[in-house]
Design an enzyme around this catalytic site. Structure first.
Site, PDB file in Angstrom:
ATOM      1  N   GLU A  83       0.840  -1.195   0.000  1.00  0.00           N
ATOM      2  CA  GLU A  83       0.000   0.000   0.000  1.00  0.00           C
ATOM      3  C   GLU A  83       0.878   1.250   0.000  1.00  0.00           C
ATOM      4  OE1 GLU A  83      -1.921   1.229   3.700  1.00  0.00           O
ATOM      5  OE2 GLU A  83      -1.470  -0.773   4.457  1.00  0.00           O
ATOM      6  N   CYS A 115      -3.543  -3.055   4.542  1.00  0.00           N
ATOM      7  CA  CYS A 115      -2.716  -4.158   5.060  1.00  0.00           C
ATOM      8  C   CYS A 115      -3.246  -5.530   4.669  1.00  0.00           C
ATOM      9  CB  CYS A 115      -2.630  -4.075   6.583  1.00  0.00           C
ATOM     10  SG  CYS A 115      -1.997  -2.511   7.148  1.00  0.00           S
ATOM     11  N   THR A 156       3.703   4.256  15.630  1.00  0.00           N
ATOM     12  CA  THR A 156       3.264   2.971  15.052  1.00  0.00           C
ATOM     13  C   THR A 156       3.745   2.829  13.602  1.00  0.00           C
ATOM     14  OG1 THR A 156       1.089   3.850  14.402  1.00  0.00           O
ATOM     15  CG2 THR A 156       1.238   2.845  16.570  1.00  0.00           C
ATOM     16  N   HIS A 237      -3.007  -9.399  12.307  1.00  0.00           N
ATOM     17  CA  HIS A 237      -2.349  -8.198  11.781  1.00  0.00           C
ATOM     18  C   HIS A 237      -1.964  -7.349  12.997  1.00  0.00           C
ATOM     19  CE1 HIS A 237      -1.356  -4.531   9.906  1.00  0.00           C
ATOM     20  NE2 HIS A 237      -2.449  -3.892  10.302  1.00  0.00           N
TER      21      HIS A 237
END
Ligand code: HMG
Length: 391
Positions: A83, A115, A156, A237
């Protein structure tokens, strides 16, 4: 439930970046209590690409050990999931195809859905191998996660690539039918074409993830999937590792199970070792969780693993895999640990420079400084063309 016994992940290898920023350094810069990063979101550090690294160099570095071990003859398809694409038209996998010297008699495509795209690539690959079990598919999931400096998403970030060889009679994990599917149109995280950094409604994104997990699990059960108690471990994930804990607690709650902390740690504790130091690698993240589980867990022979793939926007899929007897002989544990350990720490100022770096759009010749010690590098942007080289 159909046990699609004979197709799955035959080999798995990951690569990450030259540099690493610790959350300790980030916390010292932004004045945050380190407990928020180490405990609150469960992150220790994040991978930072050198100026001459990107999704192509990481993807090629992840895939090279696979082609070295298995050869390239049977690979007729390369599916590149990302992505954080580097071109609106050309698939990043075509550069990897060239760097690795793959046969010209191959198809190469790039696919996207946040994702989740790594799992879309895996499912595409399973279908192709089912049609012709003599063929193998190289799946590469590679991403550089970037939010604005100083934004809540900054801790993150991360970067990594996973390469997987999908084949009949796999050596690592057999992937099963059915899958549980879920799609909902939500604006929890997105990146318009004119932006380098993602936009996110962080707290909404956590809710959207949990909603999608619940939806895909319910569909999985309706499609005749395994009961929750049959799974030995769950690979989620992991945008940050604490998210896997939140998600598993939610799944146990939805299924009416005890949400005991020790039980949650038993089910997912071994899946977080790489993500906690690499950060969010978007499409690669769930497969880094699988690498971590296989590399660090107890013997998983014939055990069922649950996979929960989530991509903002949003699409989710719940599916199962069974670990193949003898899998430990095929793992790349030492190489994976080395990929993480070899990164060089950078301070906040250096990380900030790399974060803000971009190419001029003037079509000129722009060589890239030699920084990476990895096997492939982005050497230049010249007349709008990316020039890669083998180091
Ligand atoms: P925030 O507002 O900075 O942090 O956002 P917070 O105030 O919510 O605190 C985070 C946690 O730390 C909380 O724990 C705090 O209590 C705790 P929780 O209540 O959640 O259990 N905390 C502390 N703990 C110990 N000691 C302390 C301390 N202080 C606070 N001193 C957020 C955090 C993750 C939302 C933000 O970083 C963000 O927006 N990240 C990006 C979005 C994201 O990762 N979303 C995840 C779900 S969406 C997804 O997975 C898809 C994605 O990968 C993209 C894609 O699909 O392509 C993102």
């Amino acid at each position: 439930m159909t046990q699609d016994a004979a197709i799955g992940i035959h080999d798995l290898s990951f690569a990450t970046t030259e540099f690493v920023l610790t959350h300790q350094a980030l916390a010292a810069h932004d004045g945050t209590d380190i407990g928020k990063y180490h405990v609150g979101i469960g992150q220790q550090s994040m991978s930072v690409p050198a100026a001459d690294e990107d999704i192509v160099t990481m993807g090629a570095a992840a895939a090279a050990p696979i082609t070295a071990r298995h050869g390239t003859d049977q690979i007729r398809t390369v599916v590149f999931a990302t992505e954080t694409s580097i071109d609106q038209s050309k698939a990043a996998g075509v550069y990897v195809h060239s760097l690795l010297g793959l046969p010209s008699s191959a198809r190469v495509v790039e696919i996207k859905q946040a994702c989740y795209a790594g799992t879309a690539a895996l499912q595409f690959a399973l279908g192709l191998v089912r049609r012709d079990p003599s063929q193998r598919v190289l799946v590469i999931a590679s991403d550089v996660s970037k939010y604005d400096l100083g934004s809540p998403g900054e801790p993150t970030q991360g970067a990594a690539a996973v390469a997987m060889l999908i084949a009949a009679d796999p050596a690592l994990v057999r992937i099963e039918d059915p899958s549980g599917l879920y799609t909902a149109d939500v604006m929890d995280f997105w990146r318009p074409n004119y932006r380098d950094t993602a936009l996110v409604d962080g707290h909404e994104s956590i809710n959207a993830y949990l909603q999608a997990l619940e939806g895909s699990w319910k569909d999985y059960i309706e499609q005749g999937g395994r009961a929750l108690g049959e799974f030995s471990a769950f690979c989620y994930h992991q945008p940050f590792t604490k998210m896997a804990y939140k998600a598993h607690r939610h799944l146990l709650h939805v299924c009416g199970h005890d949400t005991d902390a020790a039980e949650i740690t038993r089910a997912i504790g071994h899946t977080t070792a790489y993500n906690t130091v690499v950060g969010n690698s978007y499409t690669a993240s769930m497969y880094l969780a699988l690498a971590s589980l296989l590399d660090h867990g107890e013997d998983l022979t014939d055990k069922a693993i649950g996979f929960i793939s989530y991509g903002s926007g949003s699409v989710a899929e719940f599916f199962a895999g069974t670990v193949v007897p003898g899998y430990r002989e095929h793992l790349r544990t030492a190489e994976h640990q080395e990929a993480v350990a070899r990164r060089k720490p950078v301070d906040y100022a250096r990380y900030g420079e790399l974060h803000e770096r971009s190419f001029p759009a003037d079509g000129g010749d722009h060589p890239v400084p030699r920084e990476t010690s990895g096997p492939y590098r982005l050497a230049a942007l010249s007349r709008h063309k990316r020039i890669y080289e083998v180091r």
